[in-house]
Design a protein around this motif. Structure first.
Motif, PDB file in Angstrom:
ATOM      1  N   UNK A  80       0.447  17.981  -6.381  1.00 39.83           N
ATOM      2  CA  UNK A  80       2.314  17.988  -6.837  1.00 39.83           C
ATOM      3  C   UNK A  80       2.289  16.641  -8.769  1.00 39.83           C
ATOM      4  N   UNK A  81       1.632  15.310  -7.771  1.00 43.50           N
ATOM      5  CA  UNK A  81       1.848  14.663  -8.599  1.00 43.50           C
ATOM      6  C   UNK A  81       1.671  15.211  -9.950  1.00 43.50           C
ATOM      7  N   UNK A  82       0.311  15.378  -9.541  1.00 45.58           N
ATOM      8  CA  UNK A  82      -0.655  15.841 -11.165  1.00 45.58           C
ATOM      9  C   UNK A  82      -0.237  17.236 -11.489  1.00 45.58           C
ATOM     10  N   UNK A  83       0.038  17.971 -11.450  1.00 41.14           N
ATOM     11  CA  UNK A  83       0.986  19.757 -11.303  1.00 41.14           C
ATOM     12  C   UNK A  83      -0.303  20.428 -11.586  1.00 41.14           C
ATOM     13  N   UNK A  84      -1.599  20.614 -10.553  1.00 44.35           N
ATOM     14  CA  UNK A  84      -2.219  21.538 -10.297  1.00 44.35           C
ATOM     15  C   UNK A  84      -2.577  21.468  -8.335  1.00 44.35           C
ATOM     16  N   UNK A  85      -2.286  22.946  -8.013  1.00 43.21           N
ATOM     17  CA  UNK A  85      -2.746  23.598  -7.473  1.00 43.21           C
ATOM     18  C   UNK A  85      -3.986  23.476  -7.135  1.00 43.21           C
ATOM     19  N   UNK A  86      -5.116  23.379  -5.839  1.00 43.11           N
ATOM     20  CA  UNK A  86      -6.259  22.950  -5.482  1.00 43.11           C
ATOM     21  C   UNK A  86      -7.060  24.040  -4.852  1.00 43.11           C
ATOM     22  N   UNK A  87      -7.932  24.290  -4.621  1.00 41.58           N
ATOM     23  CA  UNK A  87      -8.585  25.399  -4.132  1.00 41.58           C
ATOM     24  C   UNK A  87     -10.290  24.622  -3.530  1.00 41.58           C
ATOM     25  N   UNK A  88     -10.431  25.362  -2.474  1.00 47.88           N
ATOM     26  CA  UNK A  88     -11.312  24.994  -1.449  1.00 47.88           C
ATOM     27  C   UNK A  88     -12.384  26.087  -0.701  1.00 47.88           C
ATOM     28  N   UNK A  89     -13.624  26.214  -0.519  1.00 45.47           N
ATOM     29  CA  UNK A  89     -14.368  27.113   0.405  1.00 45.47           C
ATOM     30  C   UNK A  89     -13.843  26.823   1.664  1.00 45.47           C
ATOM     31  N   UNK A  90     -13.600  27.670   2.302  1.00 42.16           N
ATOM     32  CA  UNK A  90     -13.425  27.359   3.996  1.00 42.16           C
ATOM     33  C   UNK A  90     -14.355  27.794   4.861  1.00 42.16           C
ATOM     34  N   UNK A  91     -14.798  27.229   5.651  1.00 40.55           N
ATOM     35  CA  UNK A  91     -16.189  27.544   6.289  1.00 40.55           C
ATOM     36  C   UNK A  91     -15.185  27.923   7.746  1.00 40.55           C
ATOM     37  N   UNK A  92     -15.597  29.099   7.964  1.00 41.38           N
ATOM     38  CA  UNK A  92     -14.534  29.721   9.313  1.00 41.38           C
ATOM     39  C   UNK A  92     -15.474  28.850  10.466  1.00 41.38           C
ATOM     40  N   UNK A  93     -16.538  28.871  10.556  1.00 41.77           N
ATOM     41  CA  UNK A  93     -17.274  28.657  11.831  1.00 41.77           C
ATOM     42  C   UNK A  93     -17.018  26.753  11.970  1.00 41.77           C
ATOM     43  N   UNK A  94     -17.120  26.155  11.290  1.00 42.76           N
ATOM     44  CA  UNK A  94     -16.838  24.570  11.305  1.00 42.76           C
ATOM     45  C   UNK A  94     -15.708  24.343  10.449  1.00 42.76           C
ATOM     46  N   UNK A  95     -14.900  24.854  10.488  1.00 41.58           N
ATOM     47  CA  UNK A  95     -13.769  24.083   9.151  1.00 41.58           C
ATOM     48  C   UNK A  95     -14.013  23.593   8.142  1.00 41.58           C
ATOM     49  N   UNK A  96     -15.080  23.621   7.920  1.00 44.27           N
ATOM     50  CA  UNK A  96     -15.545  21.864   6.679  1.00 44.27           C
ATOM     51  C   UNK A  96     -14.573  22.754   5.040  1.00 44.27           C
ATOM     52  N   UNK A  97     -14.255  22.194   4.364  1.00 42.27           N
ATOM     53  CA  UNK A  97     -13.835  22.324   2.844  1.00 42.27           C
ATOM     54  C   UNK A  97     -14.825  22.246   1.784  1.00 42.27           C
ATOM     55  N   UNK A  98     -15.404  22.994   0.977  1.00 37.49           N
ATOM     56  CA  UNK A  98     -16.210  22.217   0.036  1.00 37.49           C
ATOM     57  C   UNK A  98     -15.899  22.769  -1.401  1.00 37.49           C
ATOM     58  N   UNK A  99     -17.001  22.467  -2.483  1.00 39.33           N
ATOM     59  CA  UNK A  99     -16.077  23.468  -3.705  1.00 39.33           C
ATOM     60  C   UNK A  99     -14.663  23.080  -4.246  1.00 39.33           C
ATOM     61  N   UNK A 100     -14.138  22.210  -3.927  1.00 37.43           N
ATOM     62  CA  UNK A 100     -12.838  22.082  -4.579  1.00 37.43           C
ATOM     63  C   UNK A 100     -12.923  22.100  -6.115  1.00 37.43           C
TER      64      UNK A 100
END
Length: 293
Positions: A164-184
């Motif tokens: 919020x403080x940076x006025x940014x909405x971020x997206x990540x790739x979410x692995x449905x099997x492991x719950x891992x987040x990548x590709x910020x």
């Protein structure tokens, strides 16, 4: 396209947040963080009810007819029927000035939530996951000033959050099997609107509706990050939103009045109220804690 929501509950919340729609009850639940209150709105009658809470709850989720809630530095279960609260777990290693903030249910039924510095001075907010087995783990994401938005795309493969403080909405790739987040990556900047991204809701077309604090707006972003629709409010500080109603085409919007000057409150007296507006595209049904798929 610009449309205007109407005030459906002039509750005057200091910091209204965490709206969640209960389809079995036909109620909209939300909290007032600063005052440790839970609010309930019944669209059929227009009536509201307020409950006192033992914690400053900031985020809610449905669970077996009760409300899972994150507040202060703990997670617990609240039963509105009996007004009983059961603490499930606490955050043991958080800075003393941190508290929970936004939260949401992941595709596997786990509860994801963030923390923030309640003074809003240091970037020491983190991200956590409470599994259906009640095991609490910290997600490996960079610390931010104010964590907001915990939403997943309809297919569950993209996770959205806000710095919020940076006025940014971020997206990540979410692995449905492991719950891992990548590709910020940067999904969208809210700088052009002069507001700060707060809570969000996801619709069935994969568009993200995000509240912009201090901008009197809720913006619908397409999956590519472009702006599709802008809603203007009679309150400058929208905080979060969710879809409700039998057809999930009512967008409910919580707002705040905390930190506003007396002249500002005089000119925007509906600040802190609950707003609602009918939209063309339905939202996604609210996931319950522990319910995957």
């Amino acid at each position: 396209m610009i449309v205007t929501p109407e005030c459906v509950a002039p509750t005057g919340c200091a910091l209204g947040e965490g709206p969640v729609w209960s389809p079995t009850e036909g109620f909209l639940w939300w909290v007032d963080i600063k005052r440790a209150k839970l609010h309930r709105y019944n669209p059929k009658t227009g009536n509201t009810r307020r409950y006192d809470l033992p914690i400053r709850a900031s985020a809610l989720a449905l669970h077996d007819g009760c409300l899972l809630m994150a507040g202060d530095q703990e997670i617990g279960l609240y039963d509105p029927a009996t007004e009983a609260y059961e603490r499930w777990c606490t955050l043991s290693d958080e800075p003393e000035t941190n508290r929970t903030n936004d939260g949401g249910i992941a595709p596997d039924g786990s509860f994801w939530f963030g923390t923030m510095d309640d003074r809003e001075k240091d970037a020491q907010g983190g991200y956590f996951r409470l599994g259906p087995d009640r095991k609490l783990t910290q997600l490996r994401l960079p610390s931010v000033m104010v964590t907001n938005t915990m939403q997943f795309s309809p297919d569950g493969r993209t996770f959205y959050t806000c710095d919020s403080a940076e006025q940014e909405i971020l997206a990540f790739d979410h692995d449905l099997e492991t719950g891992t987040l990548t590709g910020r990556r940067l999904f969208a900047s809210t700088y052009e609107f002069g507001g700060y991204p707060d809570g969000s809701a996801m619709d069935s077309e994969g568009c993200l509706w995000t509240c912009l604090w201090d901008a009197s707006r809720v913006v619908r972003y397409r999956p590519d990050g472009s702006v599709d629709q802008v809603i203007t409010l009679a309150a400058p500080r929208p905080t979060s939103c969710t879809f409700g109603g039998a057809d999930l085409k009512t967008l409910f919007i919580t707002t705040a009045r905390v930190g506003m000057s007396f002249p500002a409150l005089d000119s925007r007296p509906l600040s802190g109220s609950l707003f609602a507006i009918h939209v063309d595209v339905p939202g996604l049904p609210a996931r319950g804690f522990g319910v995957g798929g």
